[in-house]
Design an enzyme around this catalytic site. Structure first.
Site, short mmCIF file in Angstrom:
data_model
loop_
_atom_site.label_atom_id
_atom_site.label_comp_id
_atom_site.label_asym_id
_atom_site.label_seq_id
_atom_site.Cartn_x
_atom_site.Cartn_y
_atom_site.Cartn_z
N GLU A 115 -10.43 7.14 3.38
CA GLU A 115 -9.94 6.53 4.61
C GLU A 115 -8.49 6.91 4.92
O GLU A 115 -7.65 6.93 4.02
CB GLU A 115 -10.06 5.01 4.49
CG GLU A 115 -9.66 4.24 5.73
CD GLU A 115 -10.00 2.77 5.60
OE1 GLU A 115 -9.31 1.95 6.25
OE2 GLU A 115 -10.94 2.42 4.85
N ASP A 137 0.86 -1.17 0.00
CA ASP A 137 0.00 0.00 0.00
C ASP A 137 0.90 1.23 0.00
O ASP A 137 2.10 1.14 -0.27
CB ASP A 137 -0.97 -0.02 1.18
CG ASP A 137 -0.26 -0.12 2.53
OD1 ASP A 137 0.91 0.28 2.62
OD2 ASP A 137 -0.88 -0.59 3.49
N ALA A 138 0.35 2.39 0.33
CA ALA A 138 1.12 3.63 0.25
C ALA A 138 2.31 3.65 1.20
O ALA A 138 3.32 4.30 0.94
CB ALA A 138 0.21 4.82 0.52
N LYS A 160 -6.88 1.21 -2.84
CA LYS A 160 -5.78 1.91 -2.18
C LYS A 160 -5.34 3.09 -3.04
O LYS A 160 -5.25 2.99 -4.27
CB LYS A 160 -4.60 0.97 -1.96
CG LYS A 160 -4.90 -0.22 -1.04
CD LYS A 160 -5.13 0.23 0.39
CE LYS A 160 -5.29 -0.97 1.32
NZ LYS A 160 -5.46 -0.56 2.74
N LYS A 167 -13.24 -1.07 -2.21
CA LYS A 167 -12.29 -0.07 -1.71
C LYS A 167 -10.96 -0.22 -2.44
O LYS A 167 -10.43 -1.32 -2.56
CB LYS A 167 -12.07 -0.21 -0.20
CG LYS A 167 -11.24 0.93 0.39
CD LYS A 167 -11.23 0.88 1.92
CE LYS A 167 -10.30 -0.18 2.46
NZ LYS A 167 -10.25 -0.17 3.94
N ARG A 182 3.51 -7.61 9.78
CA ARG A 182 4.92 -7.25 9.55
C ARG A 182 5.80 -7.43 10.79
O ARG A 182 6.86 -8.01 10.70
CB ARG A 182 5.05 -5.82 9.02
CG ARG A 182 4.48 -5.64 7.62
CD ARG A 182 4.72 -4.22 7.10
NE ARG A 182 4.23 -4.06 5.74
CZ ARG A 182 2.97 -3.73 5.43
NH1 ARG A 182 2.10 -3.50 6.40
NH2 ARG A 182 2.61 -3.63 4.16
N HIS A 201 -12.38 -2.53 11.03
CA HIS A 201 -11.24 -2.90 10.20
C HIS A 201 -10.94 -4.39 10.31
O HIS A 201 -10.81 -4.94 11.40
CB HIS A 201 -10.01 -2.10 10.65
CG HIS A 201 -8.72 -2.56 10.03
ND1 HIS A 201 -7.76 -3.26 10.73
CD2 HIS A 201 -8.23 -2.43 8.77
CE1 HIS A 201 -6.75 -3.54 9.94
NE2 HIS A 201 -7.01 -3.04 8.74
N GLU A 247 -15.79 -5.06 6.46
CA GLU A 247 -14.69 -5.22 5.51
C GLU A 247 -14.43 -6.69 5.23
O GLU A 247 -14.16 -7.46 6.15
CB GLU A 247 -13.42 -4.55 6.06
CG GLU A 247 -12.27 -4.57 5.05
CD GLU A 247 -11.08 -3.74 5.50
OE1 GLU A 247 -10.34 -3.26 4.63
OE2 GLU A 247 -10.90 -3.56 6.73
N GLU A 283 -8.52 2.61 12.44
CA GLU A 283 -8.08 1.22 12.49
C GLU A 283 -6.77 1.03 13.24
O GLU A 283 -6.51 -0.05 13.78
CB GLU A 283 -7.94 0.65 11.08
CG GLU A 283 -6.78 1.23 10.28
CD GLU A 283 -6.64 0.59 8.90
OE1 GLU A 283 -5.58 0.01 8.63
OE2 GLU A 283 -7.59 0.69 8.10
#
Length: 399
Positions: free
Chosen positions: A253, A47-48, A198, A196, A84, A329, A349, A279
Site C-alpha cells: 500500500e 508510521d513512516a 506498517k 496489515k 493531526r 480506508h 479496514e 486513501e
C-alpha cells in the site's frame, strides 16, 4: 373518433391540473447541528511519515459530525475527520455550508452535494472543501435508508451481507517487533480476516525482518498486507516490491506519493504483488485519474475524504467498470455498507479506535464484518463522544 380523442386529451389535462409534483410534496430539512469532537488516542501512533520527520506522532483525531432533522420527523447523522491538522478548518467551513441545507428536500442528495460544492468552490473542489461536505452527505444517505427502514447497504443494493476484514492498528512502526507479533496473534484469535503492517523504515532490512516474522507466525495462507504511507521514491519502492515479491502479500500500500499515478502504475505492471493506493485523494475526479492511469490493483477511497457517499458511489462505479478491487480506508462504520454493495469481493479496514464514540458495536465473525439489521448507518453518538465535544452550532428550527 376525433371527438373521442379530444375528450381523452381534456380528461388527461384535468387529471394533470389536479396533480401535485414531487417538488411540492417532498420533505424538507428544518434543523442541522454541526459538532467538533476530538477523539484522544491512548498511545501516540507513528508510521513512516513520522520516521522521516514529515509529521508528528498522531495523538488525537478531530471529527466533524452533522445531525440533520426534517419536517416529517426523520433524522440522519454523518461525520468527517482530520488527523493531526485541519479539523478546525473543516469545522469552520462546515458551519459556513450548513445554512444551505435548510429548506432542501433531503431526498435530493446529489443536488444538495452540488449546491454545497459550489458554495465553497472558490477554495477548490477537492481537499478541505469536499471533506467539509462529507458529514452532511453521509447524514443524508443515512437518513434516506432510515426512512426506508433499511440498512444503507440494503438501500444501495447489497452484493453480500458481510465483508472480509483486516486489522491495521497493531502493526505501527513505533511498536517493537515482539509486541507486533503478540498483536498479530491476538487479532487472528479475535476473528480478524487479515493483518496489515506498517513499513517504511530507513533500513529496508528491518521492514523485511518484521514482515517475515509476521508471515512465519501467520503461516502461508493467512492474508497479510503492508503499508509504506507514501515514504519511498521510485527506486526504493522498486527494491522493496522486489524484496516482498515472495512473501505472498495481499497488497503493498502507498509505496509512492499518493499523486504519483504513473509510478504506481509502473509498479502494478511490473510486480505480481498487488498495489493499493488512494486513501489520500480528496475527490471523485482524483480517483478517476488514478483508475484511468492503471495506478493500482486495489482502490482505497475514503468517503469522508472524498466528500461523502455521493462521490464514493461514482468511484465505485468506475472502479467496478475497470475491474479494480476495493479496500476503503478507515471509517468502517460507513465503509461496511459501501463495500457490501461493491460487485467485486472487497476488504474492510478494521479500526477499534472509534468504538467508544458510538452506542452500537459492529459484529466481527470468522474474518468478516457483518452488516447489522439496524436502519441507516446503524450508529448513534455515545455519552463519551458528547463528553469529548469541543464545540457545536445549530441551524434552523429543531422539530
Amino acid at each position: 373518433m376525433a371527438q373521442a380523442v379530444e375528450s381523452n386529451i381534456v380528461s388527461y389535462a384535468q387529471i394533470a391540473d389536479g396533480a401535485r409534483t414531487a417538488a411540492e410534496t417532498g420533505d424538507r430539512i428544518e434543523w442541522v447541528k454541526v459538532s467538533l469532537i476530538f477523539l484522544p488516542l491512548a498511545t501516540p501512533v507513528s508510521d513512516a511519515k513520522v520516521l522521516t520527520g514529515r509529521q508528528k506522532p498522531l495523538t488525537e483525531i478531530a471529527f466533524i459530525f452533522a445531525e440533520i432533522s426534517t419536517r416529517d420527523g426523520f433524522q440522519g447523522i454523518g461525520f468527517g475527520y482530520s488527523k493531526r491538522a485541519g479539523g478546525l478548518g473543516m469545522y469552520a467551513h462546515a458551519k459556513e455550508l450548513a445554512p444551505n441545507l435548510i429548506g432542501e428536500d433531503p431526498n435530493d442528495i446529489s443536488r444538495i452535494f452540488t449546491k454545497l460544492l459550489w458554495a465553497g468552490a472558490s477554495m477548490g473542489r477537492s481537499g478541505m472543501t469536499t471533506q467539509a461536505i462529507a458529514p452532511f452527505d453521509i447524514a443524508l444517505w443515512g437518513l434516506k435508508a432510515r426512512r426506508a427502514h433499511l440498512p444503507l447497504a440494503k438501500l444501495l443494493g447489497a452484493q453480500r451481507d458481510s465483508v472480509q476484514c483486516y486489522n491495521t492498528s497493531g502493526g505501527y512502526l513505533h511498536t517493537p517487533l515482539d509486541q507486533v507479533l503478540r498483536n498479530v496473534a491476538i487479532s487472528r484469535e479475535s476473528g480478524i480476516g487479515g493483518i496489515k503492517l506498517k513499513v517504511g523504515q530507513p533500513d529496508l532490512a528491518i521492514d523485511i525482518e518484521r514482515v517475515g516474522a509476521a508471515r512465519n507466525l501467520l503461516g502461508h495462507d493467512f492474508p497479510l498486507m503492508v503499508d509504506a504511507n507514501q515514504q519511498w521514491d521510485r527506486q526504493k519502492a522498486t527494491r522493496a516490491c522486489r524484496a516482498f515479491e515472495n512473501v505472498d502479500l495481499t497488497w503493498i500500500e502507498e509505496p509512492l506519493d499518493a499523486y504519483d499515478f504513473e509510478g504506481h502504475a509502473q509498479l502494478a505492471a511490473r510486480f505480481d504483488t498487488a498495489i493499493a493506493t488512494g486513501e489520500m485523494l480528496t475527490s471523485a475526479g482524483e480517483h478517476a485519474q488514478l483508475i484511468m492511469a492503471e495506478g493500482s490493483d486495489f482502490i482505497q477511497p475514503d468517503a469522508p475524504r472524498v466528500g461523502g457517499i455521493t462521490p464514493f458511489l461514482e468511484i465505485m462505479a468506475l472502479g467496478a467498470f475497470k475491474g479494480r478491487k476495493l479496500a476503503p480506508h478507515f471509517a468502517m462504520e460507513i465503509h461496511l455498507h459501501l463495500a457490501a454493495a461493491y460487485p467485486i469481493e472487497p476488504w474492510l479496514e478494521h479500526f477499534e479506535w472509534l468504538g467508544p464514540m458510538f452506542n452500537e458495536q459492529m459484529q466481527l465473525k470468522d474474518g468478516r464484518m457483518h452488516v447489522s439489521d439496524r436502519p441507516g448507518l446503524g450508529y448513534s453518538l455515545s455519552e463519551q463522544a458528547i463528553a469529548w465535544r469541543a464545540d457545536f452550532e445549530e441551524f434552523g428550527k429543531h422539530p
